[in-house]
Every structure is written in structure tokens, then in C-alpha cells.
Write a protein that holds these residues in place. Structure first.
Motif, PDB file in Angstrom:
ATOM      1  N   ALA A 179      33.637  39.709  41.142  1.00 16.70           N
ATOM      2  CA  ALA A 179      32.259  39.846  41.610  1.00 16.70           C
ATOM      3  C   ALA A 179      32.007  38.793  42.683  1.00 16.70           C
ATOM      4  O   ALA A 179      32.696  37.771  42.741  1.00 16.70           O
ATOM      5  CB  ALA A 179      31.300  39.678  40.445  1.00 16.70           C
ATOM      6  N   PRO A 180      31.007  39.011  43.540  1.00 20.78           N
ATOM      7  CA  PRO A 180      30.709  38.039  44.590  1.00 20.78           C
ATOM      8  C   PRO A 180      30.476  36.645  44.021  1.00 20.78           C
ATOM      9  O   PRO A 180      29.687  36.478  43.080  1.00 20.78           O
ATOM     10  CB  PRO A 180      29.440  38.598  45.236  1.00 20.78           C
ATOM     11  CG  PRO A 180      29.509  40.055  44.972  1.00 20.78           C
ATOM     12  CD  PRO A 180      30.140  40.201  43.628  1.00 20.78           C
ATOM     13  N   GLY A 181      31.188  35.665  44.569  1.00 17.05           N
ATOM     14  CA  GLY A 181      31.009  34.293  44.151  1.00 17.05           C
ATOM     15  C   GLY A 181      31.645  33.921  42.832  1.00 17.05           C
ATOM     16  O   GLY A 181      31.452  32.803  42.333  1.00 17.05           O
ATOM     17  N   LYS A 182      32.407  34.845  42.257  1.00 12.51           N
ATOM     18  CA  LYS A 182      33.027  34.589  40.956  1.00 12.51           C
ATOM     19  C   LYS A 182      34.543  34.738  41.041  1.00 12.51           C
ATOM     20  O   LYS A 182      35.068  35.324  41.987  1.00 12.51           O
ATOM     21  CB  LYS A 182      32.458  35.534  39.900  1.00 12.51           C
ATOM     22  CG  LYS A 182      30.975  35.321  39.642  1.00 12.51           C
ATOM     23  CD  LYS A 182      30.498  36.149  38.474  1.00 12.51           C
ATOM     24  CE  LYS A 182      29.031  35.890  38.182  1.00 12.51           C
ATOM     25  NZ  LYS A 182      28.539  36.692  37.018  1.00 12.51           N
ATOM     26  N   GLU A 183      35.226  34.227  40.035  1.00  9.51           N
ATOM     27  CA  GLU A 183      36.673  34.352  39.972  1.00  9.51           C
ATOM     28  C   GLU A 183      37.057  35.759  39.524  1.00  9.51           C
ATOM     29  O   GLU A 183      36.306  36.468  38.875  1.00  9.51           O
ATOM     30  CB  GLU A 183      37.250  33.329  38.994  1.00  9.51           C
ATOM     31  CG  GLU A 183      37.096  31.892  39.431  1.00  9.51           C
ATOM     32  CD  GLU A 183      37.775  30.924  38.482  1.00  9.51           C
ATOM     33  OE1 GLU A 183      37.903  29.746  38.838  1.00  9.51           O
ATOM     34  OE2 GLU A 183      38.195  31.344  37.391  1.00  9.51           O
ATOM     35  N   ARG A 184      38.272  36.130  39.882  1.00 15.29           N
ATOM     36  CA  ARG A 184      38.813  37.411  39.430  1.00 15.29           C
ATOM     37  C   ARG A 184      39.216  37.293  37.961  1.00 15.29           C
ATOM     38  O   ARG A 184      39.847  36.301  37.562  1.00 15.29           O
ATOM     39  CB  ARG A 184      40.009  37.799  40.288  1.00 15.29           C
ATOM     40  CG  ARG A 184      40.530  39.191  40.014  1.00 15.29           C
ATOM     41  CD  ARG A 184      41.396  39.711  41.144  1.00 15.29           C
ATOM     42  NE  ARG A 184      42.550  38.886  41.413  1.00 15.29           N
ATOM     43  CZ  ARG A 184      43.385  39.089  42.429  1.00 15.29           C
ATOM     44  NH1 ARG A 184      43.161  40.104  43.267  1.00 15.29           N
ATOM     45  NH2 ARG A 184      44.421  38.307  42.618  1.00 15.29           N
TER      46      ARG A 184
END
Length: 122
Positions: A40-45
Motif C-alpha cells: 500500500a502507499p507508504g507501507k512495506e510490502r
């Protein structure tokens, strides 16, 4: 050349469904554990659904359990992620990857697709 290709992403309203596909050029997917990951935008995979190669056992992240289903179609050399009851927080780029571990942790996966965007919005 080994390659994984995702498809099936798109824009869907909350509560809707999508089915993502992961196909391969060069890999027999049944020989590998296959994972679906999302970023997600701004988050880790993170890994959200994985299926192993030995007995087909599956893992789901708690926040998708009961809504998402990972499955294989060996005849088509394809792995699917059926996503139901989608929520805005499911919005992310979704990746499939192949590995040789029963884990759903990213570091155990070697080959990755390019990703497909899923947007859940009204």
C-alpha cells in the motif's frame, strides 16, 4: 527467462470482488511455493496469501482471512487470488512471487512479477 505476470487488478467498489491471476513464462508454478504480496502507499510490502508446493497448504494474513482465497490451476500453470468483500484498505499494488519455502515472508521468495494495481473506492 523466468517471469511471473500478474493480471486482474482494477478499480472496484467496496464490497466488490476481483480475481487476480499469476502466470509464468519459464516456471512450472506447481513446483514452487507461490505467494501473493501487497504494498500500500507508504507501507512495506507484506505477504497476504501463500500456498506451498508440497501439500497445497495455505497461509493467510489475519486481515484477509475469510475474504481472500489462493488457489492453483496446474493445467493453466496459474495461481489465483480470489478477493471478496473488498475494503478501501485493500487498495495496494499486488505482487505474486515464487519461492521454495513454506513461509509467507518476502525474503524467501526469489522471482517476482511486476505487480498489478487494485483500488477499492466508491
Amino acid at each position: 527467462q523466468l517471469q511471473l505476470v500478474e493480471s486482474g487488478g482494477g478499480l472496484v467498489q467496496p464490497g466488490g470482488s476481483l480475481r487476480l491471476s499469476c502466470a509464468s513464462l519459464g516456471l512450472t508454478l506447481d513446483d514452487y511455493a507461490i505467494g501473493w504480496f501487497r504494498q500500500a502507499p507508504g507501507k512495506e510490502r507484506v505477504g497476504i496469501a501463500c500456498i506451498n508446493s508440497s501439500d497445497g497448504s495455505t497461509y493467510y494474513a489475519d486481515y484477509v482471512k475469510g475474504r481472500f482465497t489462493i488457489s492453483r490451476d496446474n493445467a493453466k500453470n496459474t495461481v489465483y487470488l480470489q478477493m471478496n468483500s473488498l475494503k478501501p484498505e485493500d487498495t495496494a499494488v499486488y505482487y505474486c512471487a515464487s519461492g521454495n519455502s513454506n513461509s509467507c515472508l518476502e525474503r524467501f521468495y526469489d522471482y517476482w512479477g511486476q505487480g498489478t494495481q487494485v483500488t477499492v473506492s466508491s
